[in-house]
Design a protein around this motif. Structure first.
Motif, PDB file in Angstrom:
ATOM      1  N   ILE A  73       0.853  -1.268   0.040  1.00 28.51           N
ATOM      2  CA  ILE A  73      -0.017  -0.023  -0.034  1.00 28.51           C
ATOM      3  C   ILE A  73       0.869   1.239   0.074  1.00 28.51           C
ATOM      4  O   ILE A  73       2.049   1.244   0.768  1.00 28.51           O
ATOM      5  N   LEU A  81      -4.561   6.583  -2.118  1.00 31.86           N
ATOM      6  CA  LEU A  81      -3.764   5.377  -1.593  1.00 31.86           C
ATOM      7  C   LEU A  81      -3.896   4.163  -2.823  1.00 31.86           C
ATOM      8  O   LEU A  81      -4.694   4.089  -3.622  1.00 31.86           O
ATOM      9  N   ALA A  83      -3.349   0.328  -3.750  1.00 35.78           N
ATOM     10  CA  ALA A  83      -2.968  -0.973  -2.828  1.00 35.78           C
ATOM     11  C   ALA A  83      -3.049  -1.890  -4.095  1.00 35.78           C
ATOM     12  O   ALA A  83      -3.387  -1.901  -4.976  1.00 35.78           O
ATOM     13  N   MET A 101      -9.159  -0.916  -2.314  1.00 34.12           N
ATOM     14  CA  MET A 101      -8.790  -1.033  -0.938  1.00 34.12           C
ATOM     15  C   MET A 101      -9.461  -1.918   0.121  1.00 34.12           C
ATOM     16  O   MET A 101      -8.828  -2.717   0.868  1.00 34.12           O
ATOM     17  N   TRP A 104      -7.998  -5.525  -0.610  1.00 34.88           N
ATOM     18  CA  TRP A 104      -6.658  -5.429   0.057  1.00 34.88           C
ATOM     19  C   TRP A 104      -6.796  -5.629   1.232  1.00 34.88           C
ATOM     20  O   TRP A 104      -6.095  -6.557   1.944  1.00 34.88           O
TER      21      TRP A 104
END
Length: 131
Positions: A73, A81, A83, A101, A104
């Motif tokens: 990440i 972000l 991931a 996300m 993840w």
């Protein structure tokens, strides 16, 4: 995460712990880096932004190796972000996938629960992770 808890509950508890900090991106990365480095220092790598004149060194990237998967990440400066999950065999990355996300977090929680099932040392470390 004692022996009384079954694996699906362990995974959900880990995922909830990961999600708890995800609202504030900067705080999320800092908390996640601290938790993972504290729980699994040999499997976690944290890279920080560095600036000559800055006192702060925010987390830029976290990489955690769990079995044949490597979860990454990252955040570049003020961007979103990113991931990803990579398949690693004998130190060679065979495939890397960008994943959402939420996926993840779920996959990382599943990997952490599997790691705890394999090792009593990892189980003890992951119990601290939930605190």
């Amino acid at each position: 995460m004692s022996g009384e808890l079954d694996r699906p509950l362990q995974v959900e508890m880990l995922a909830a712990s990961l999600r708890a900090d995800s609202v504030d991106v900067k705080g999320f990365l800092e908390a996640l880096a601290n938790k993972l480095q504290g729980a699994l220092p040999n499997q976690t790598s944290v890279t920080r932004h560095s600036s000559l004149f800055s006192r702060e060194h925010p987390v830029r990237e976290i990489v955690i190796a769990l079995g044949d998967n490597q979860y990454r990440i990252a955040r570049e400066r003020q961007g979103p972000l990113m991931a990803s999950r990579a398949k690693v065999v004998r130190g060679i990355v065979l495939k890397t996938d960008q994943i959402p996300m939420e996926q993840w977090i779920e996959e990382l929680a599943e990997g952490l629960a599997l790691e705890a099932a394999r090792s009593s040392q990892a189980l003890a470390a992951l119990e601290k992770f939930l605190l």
